[in-house]
Design a protein around this motif. Structure first.
Motif, mmCIF file in Angstrom:
data_model
loop_
_atom_site.group_PDB
_atom_site.id
_atom_site.type_symbol
_atom_site.label_atom_id
_atom_site.label_comp_id
_atom_site.label_asym_id
_atom_site.label_seq_id
_atom_site.Cartn_x
_atom_site.Cartn_y
_atom_site.Cartn_z
ATOM 1 N N ASN A 1 32.094 53.015 96.893
ATOM 2 C CA ASN A 1 32.143 52.104 97.914
ATOM 3 C C ASN A 1 31.441 50.595 97.673
ATOM 4 O O ASN A 1 32.158 49.651 97.763
ATOM 5 C CB ASN A 1 31.959 52.562 99.149
ATOM 6 C CG ASN A 1 32.240 51.849 100.402
ATOM 7 O OD1 ASN A 1 31.489 51.952 101.593
ATOM 8 N ND2 ASN A 1 33.172 51.182 100.212
ATOM 9 N N ILE A 2 30.341 51.040 97.258
ATOM 10 C CA ILE A 2 29.569 49.918 96.841
ATOM 11 C C ILE A 2 30.234 48.854 95.738
ATOM 12 O O ILE A 2 30.253 47.696 95.730
ATOM 13 C CB ILE A 2 28.149 50.112 96.100
ATOM 14 C CG1 ILE A 2 27.378 50.865 97.443
ATOM 15 C CG2 ILE A 2 27.341 48.863 95.572
ATOM 16 C CD1 ILE A 2 25.995 51.225 97.112
ATOM 17 N N CYS A 3 30.952 49.616 94.699
ATOM 18 C CA CYS A 3 31.626 48.982 93.593
ATOM 19 C C CYS A 3 32.895 48.340 94.083
ATOM 20 O O CYS A 3 33.104 47.043 93.782
ATOM 21 C CB CYS A 3 31.994 49.776 92.274
ATOM 22 S SG CYS A 3 30.594 50.316 91.669
ATOM 23 N N TYR A 4 33.707 48.822 95.153
ATOM 24 C CA TYR A 4 34.583 48.319 95.693
ATOM 25 C C TYR A 4 34.252 47.136 96.455
ATOM 26 O O TYR A 4 34.896 45.970 96.169
ATOM 27 C CB TYR A 4 35.277 49.365 96.677
ATOM 28 C CG TYR A 4 36.459 48.697 97.448
ATOM 29 C CD1 TYR A 4 37.646 48.582 97.124
ATOM 30 C CD2 TYR A 4 36.226 48.101 98.628
ATOM 31 C CE1 TYR A 4 38.587 47.744 97.640
ATOM 32 C CE2 TYR A 4 37.069 47.419 99.522
ATOM 33 C CZ TYR A 4 38.603 47.313 98.819
ATOM 34 O OH TYR A 4 39.267 46.416 99.646
ATOM 35 N N ASN A 5 33.243 47.050 97.282
ATOM 36 C CA ASN A 5 32.673 45.895 97.860
ATOM 37 C C ASN A 5 32.388 44.738 97.074
ATOM 38 O O ASN A 5 32.826 43.612 97.203
ATOM 39 C CB ASN A 5 31.554 46.359 98.756
ATOM 40 C CG ASN A 5 31.914 46.910 99.944
ATOM 41 O OD1 ASN A 5 33.020 47.451 100.336
ATOM 42 N ND2 ASN A 5 30.769 47.555 100.604
ATOM 43 N N GLN A 6 31.876 45.161 95.955
ATOM 44 C CA GLN A 6 31.472 43.880 94.785
ATOM 45 C C GLN A 6 32.775 43.481 94.263
ATOM 46 O O GLN A 6 32.889 42.270 94.182
ATOM 47 C CB GLN A 6 30.356 44.293 93.653
ATOM 48 C CG GLN A 6 29.076 44.710 94.501
ATOM 49 C CD GLN A 6 28.051 45.303 93.781
ATOM 50 O OE1 GLN A 6 28.134 45.538 92.375
ATOM 51 N NE2 GLN A 6 26.653 45.854 94.344
ATOM 52 N N MET A 7 33.542 44.367 93.800
ATOM 53 C CA MET A 7 34.989 43.580 93.469
ATOM 54 C C MET A 7 35.639 42.779 94.557
ATOM 55 O O MET A 7 36.132 41.893 94.253
ATOM 56 C CB MET A 7 35.842 45.022 92.783
ATOM 57 C CG MET A 7 35.615 45.452 91.746
ATOM 58 S SD MET A 7 36.713 46.531 91.260
ATOM 59 C CE MET A 7 37.091 47.885 92.415
ATOM 60 N N MET A 8 35.724 43.410 95.671
ATOM 61 C CA MET A 8 36.625 42.750 96.715
ATOM 62 C C MET A 8 36.057 41.249 97.184
ATOM 63 O O MET A 8 36.467 40.305 97.213
ATOM 64 C CB MET A 8 36.483 43.558 97.812
ATOM 65 C CG MET A 8 37.086 43.140 99.295
ATOM 66 S SD MET A 8 35.912 42.437 100.427
ATOM 67 C CE MET A 8 34.849 43.840 100.561
ATOM 68 N N TYR A 9 34.593 41.137 97.290
ATOM 69 C CA TYR A 9 33.984 39.931 97.475
ATOM 70 C C TYR A 9 34.086 39.012 96.377
ATOM 71 O O TYR A 9 34.225 37.922 96.794
ATOM 72 C CB TYR A 9 32.400 40.298 97.797
ATOM 73 C CG TYR A 9 31.874 41.111 98.995
ATOM 74 C CD1 TYR A 9 32.405 40.569 100.177
ATOM 75 C CD2 TYR A 9 30.961 42.022 99.039
ATOM 76 C CE1 TYR A 9 32.138 41.364 101.581
ATOM 77 C CE2 TYR A 9 30.590 42.442 100.282
ATOM 78 C CZ TYR A 9 31.081 42.225 101.147
ATOM 79 O OH TYR A 9 30.829 43.083 102.403
ATOM 80 N N TYR A 10 34.028 39.492 95.178
ATOM 81 C CA TYR A 10 34.210 38.603 94.089
ATOM 82 C C TYR A 10 35.610 38.059 94.022
ATOM 83 O O TYR A 10 35.853 36.851 93.876
ATOM 84 C CB TYR A 10 33.879 39.232 92.807
ATOM 85 C CG TYR A 10 34.228 38.119 91.549
ATOM 86 C CD1 TYR A 10 33.072 37.209 91.003
ATOM 87 C CD2 TYR A 10 35.297 38.182 90.829
ATOM 88 C CE1 TYR A 10 33.393 36.494 90.203
ATOM 89 C CE2 TYR A 10 35.496 37.266 90.045
ATOM 90 C CZ TYR A 10 34.303 36.451 89.700
ATOM 91 O OH TYR A 10 34.759 35.616 88.632
ATOM 92 N N VAL A 11 36.743 38.728 94.341
ATOM 93 C CA VAL A 11 38.004 38.496 94.286
ATOM 94 C C VAL A 11 38.429 37.437 95.425
ATOM 95 O O VAL A 11 39.056 36.297 95.213
ATOM 96 C CB VAL A 11 39.115 39.442 94.331
ATOM 97 C CG1 VAL A 11 40.506 39.170 94.425
ATOM 98 C CG2 VAL A 11 39.052 40.258 93.136
ATOM 99 N N ILE A 12 37.706 37.776 96.540
ATOM 100 C CA ILE A 12 37.939 36.601 97.715
ATOM 101 C C ILE A 12 37.266 35.315 97.451
ATOM 102 O O ILE A 12 37.910 34.260 97.508
ATOM 103 C CB ILE A 12 37.542 37.518 99.120
ATOM 104 C CG1 ILE A 12 38.420 38.677 99.401
ATOM 105 C CG2 ILE A 12 37.392 36.386 100.137
ATOM 106 C CD1 ILE A 12 37.729 39.400 100.740
#
Length: 180
Positions: free
Chosen positions: A78-89
């Motif tokens: 979940n933490i890694c997902y959040n970091q990927m998602m925030y970067y892509v946005i």
């Protein structure tokens, strides 16, 4: 930053943006900044049947919340997902990659990054145990709809390592108070 267009696949690629990555990870404690690099590929627009993909490299040398479990676990997923998602946005806002973010400024993004982005559905599946010291992840933004000032985003993600570790997930997001 390298940007190129591949006419045979109709895609646009962006290499890692170190400055942006540092800013995106700023809200995280130093020992929780697992995302090390990310490249973005745009293959159309998720609002119109296309997708935007983030391909990322991660390293978790020490878990931020528990003694070493010996494997990548759901909290770290979940933490890694959040970091990927925030970067892509953030990269999408900066480079105007998705129609849904065309009206956003970087100031809008920084103001919304933590308080206005919600995970509303989260599914993960672990097929083979993964090491956490070095692994890769991918996130795809596959569908975006805007209705009544809210942005609904469908994503899927996966992680793997060099020892056949494998896990994946489907995550739905809502961004509230979305600029129109």
């Amino acid at each position: 930053m390298l940007k190129f267009q591949n006419s045979s696949q109709q895609s646009i690629h962006f290499n890692n943006d170190d400055i942006l990555l540092t800013q995106v990870l700023k809200p995280y404690k130093a020992h929780c900044q697992y995302l090390k690099s990310a490249e973005i590929t745009k293959e159309g627009d998720p609002q119109h049947g296309g997708r935007v993909i983030g391909r990322c490299e991660f390293s978790i040398l020490e878990s931020c919340y528990i003694d070493d479990t010996g494997h990548f676990n759901s909290v770290e997923f979940n933490i890694c997902y959040n970091q990927m998602m925030y970067y892509v946005i953030a990269k999408s806002v900066k480079e105007r990659l998705m129609a849904s973010f065309q009206s956003w400024t970087m100031a809008d993004y920084w103001n919304k990054q933590l308080p206005d982005v919600y995970i509303v559905n989260f599914e993960s599946s672990f097929r083979r145990a993964m090491q956490s010291s070095k692994f890769w992840g991918e996130i795809e933004f596959t569908n975006i709809r805007i209705k009544s000032g809210m942005m609904y985003i469908v994503t899927k993600c996966r992680y793997w390592d060099d020892k056949d570790g494998n896990c994946s997930g489907n995550v739905k997001l809502v961004i509230v108070n979305s600029p129109q």
